[in-house]
Write a protein that holds these residues in place. Structure first.
Motif, mmCIF file in Angstrom:
data_model
loop_
_atom_site.group_PDB
_atom_site.id
_atom_site.type_symbol
_atom_site.label_atom_id
_atom_site.label_comp_id
_atom_site.label_asym_id
_atom_site.label_seq_id
_atom_site.Cartn_x
_atom_site.Cartn_y
_atom_site.Cartn_z
ATOM 1 N N SER A 1 0.887 -1.138 -0.055
ATOM 2 C CA SER A 1 -0.017 0.122 -0.042
ATOM 3 C C SER A 1 0.784 1.268 -0.139
ATOM 4 O O SER A 1 0.654 2.374 -0.622
ATOM 5 C CB SER A 1 -0.839 -0.012 1.195
ATOM 6 N N ASP A 2 2.027 1.203 0.808
ATOM 7 C CA ASP A 2 2.873 2.350 0.927
ATOM 8 C C ASP A 2 1.974 3.503 1.289
ATOM 9 O O ASP A 2 2.156 4.720 1.459
ATOM 10 C CB ASP A 2 3.444 2.771 -0.398
ATOM 11 N N TYR A 3 1.042 3.295 2.343
ATOM 12 C CA TYR A 3 0.187 4.254 3.153
ATOM 13 C C TYR A 3 1.213 4.670 4.317
ATOM 14 O O TYR A 3 2.089 4.072 4.970
ATOM 15 C CB TYR A 3 -0.741 3.429 3.764
ATOM 16 N N PRO A 4 1.098 6.165 4.275
ATOM 17 C CA PRO A 4 0.125 6.844 3.822
ATOM 18 C C PRO A 4 0.385 7.740 2.548
ATOM 19 O O PRO A 4 -0.246 8.847 2.452
ATOM 20 C CB PRO A 4 -0.128 8.108 4.987
ATOM 21 N N ASP B 1 -2.702 5.800 -2.088
ATOM 22 C CA ASP B 1 -4.075 5.602 -1.834
ATOM 23 C C ASP B 1 -4.428 4.098 -1.868
ATOM 24 O O ASP B 1 -4.065 3.405 -2.778
ATOM 25 C CB ASP B 1 -5.012 6.509 -2.751
ATOM 26 N N PHE B 2 -5.174 3.778 -0.722
ATOM 27 C CA PHE B 2 -5.436 2.299 -0.681
ATOM 28 C C PHE B 2 -6.358 1.911 -1.849
ATOM 29 O O PHE B 2 -6.139 0.901 -2.543
ATOM 30 C CB PHE B 2 -6.345 2.192 0.575
ATOM 31 N N GLU C 1 -4.217 1.177 -4.884
ATOM 32 C CA GLU C 1 -3.360 -0.014 -4.678
ATOM 33 C C GLU C 1 -4.149 -1.270 -4.608
ATOM 34 O O GLU C 1 -3.791 -2.109 -5.126
ATOM 35 C CB GLU C 1 -2.416 0.019 -3.331
#
Length: 199
Positions: free
Chosen positions: A158-161, A164-165, A168
C-alpha cells in the motif's frame, strides 16, 4: 521508530507485526537494535531504505544485517534508489535462507523495462520477491508481471500514507487475474513469507 513499532505490536498481539528498520551507516547502532529487537517474534522482517540511508544492498555495510536475516530466515524489504535486476542474483544466492522483497517494482511505469527485467529474474531466483506499491502502474501491467515472474512472487503493497488504498487495491481487484491469483497477491504470499497464521 523500532521502539514505537515494538509497542504497537505488544498492544495488538497477532494483529500488528513489524519491520525492524536499520541504517547500515551506523554499525554500532545496528548491533544494538538487533540485540534489542532482532529476536522478537513480532518483528517479522527487516526494512532497508536505500534512498534514505544512501546505502545500496550490495554495500559491505549491509552484510551484518543480511547475515542476521539469513540466520533467522527473515524477509528483507528493500527500497532501492533504483530498481535494477543486478546485483540481486548474487545477494540472494549469498543469503539463501532470507527472502528479499524489493519495494515498488511496479513503479517503473510503462516506459521503463526494468520492472519486467526484474520480474524475469525473480522467476529464476527462489528467494526474490517484489511488491507492487506504486501509482504509475498501467492497466494490464500486473498481468505482465504474473506472466513473467509467477503470481507467487508478487505481494500487495500500500505504501500508506503516501499512496491511496483505493488505487493500490484496485490494481489487483480489477485486474484480469483469477480469484486464486488475486488472493495469493493480496494475502497468501505474505502469510507464507512472513510465516503468519491463516485466519
Amino acid at each position: 521508530g523500532n521502539q514505537n513499532v515494538a509497542e504497537a505490536c505488544e498492544a495488538f498481539p497477532g494483529r500488528i507485526y513489524g519491520y525492524l528498520t536499520l541504517d547500515p551507516k551506523h554499525p554500532a547502532e545496528v548491533a544494538r537494535q538487533i540485540e534489542r529487537y532482532g529476536f522478537r517474534s513480532a518483528f517479522r522482517g527487516i526494512k532497508l531504505h536505500g534512498q534514505t540511508h544512501a546505502v545500496d544492498i550490495d554495500d559491505p555495510r549491509c552484510a551484518v544485517i543480511l547475515s542476521h536475516a539469513n540466520s533467522r530466515g527473515m524477509p528483507v524489504l528493500v527500497h532501492q534508489t533504483q530498481i535494477a535486476p543486478e546485483p540481486w542474483r548474487e545477494i540472494c544466492n549469498r543469503y539463501p535462507e532470507a527472502s528479499f522483497l524489493v519495494a515498488h517494482v511496479g513503479g517503473c511505469g510503462p516506459d521503463d523495462g526494468k520492472a519486467l527485467e526484474f520480474a524475469r529474474l525473480a522467476s529464476e531466483v527462489e528467494n526474490l520477491y517484489f511488491d507492487i506499491a506504486a501509482t504509475r502502474n498501467y492497466f494490464g501491467f500486473l498481468e505482465e508481471l504474473v506472466d513473467l515472474a509467477g503470481g507467487e512472487k508478487i505481494l500487495y503493497g500500500s505504501d500508506y500514507p503516501l499512496m491511496d488504498f483505493g488505487f493500490e487495491l484496485g490494481q489487483v481487484l480489477f485486474s484480469r487475474l483469477g480469484d486464486e491469483e488475486k488472493q495469493r497477491i493480496l494475502s497468501g504470499n505474505a502469510r507464507r513469507i512472513f510465516k503468519l497464521p491463516n485466519h
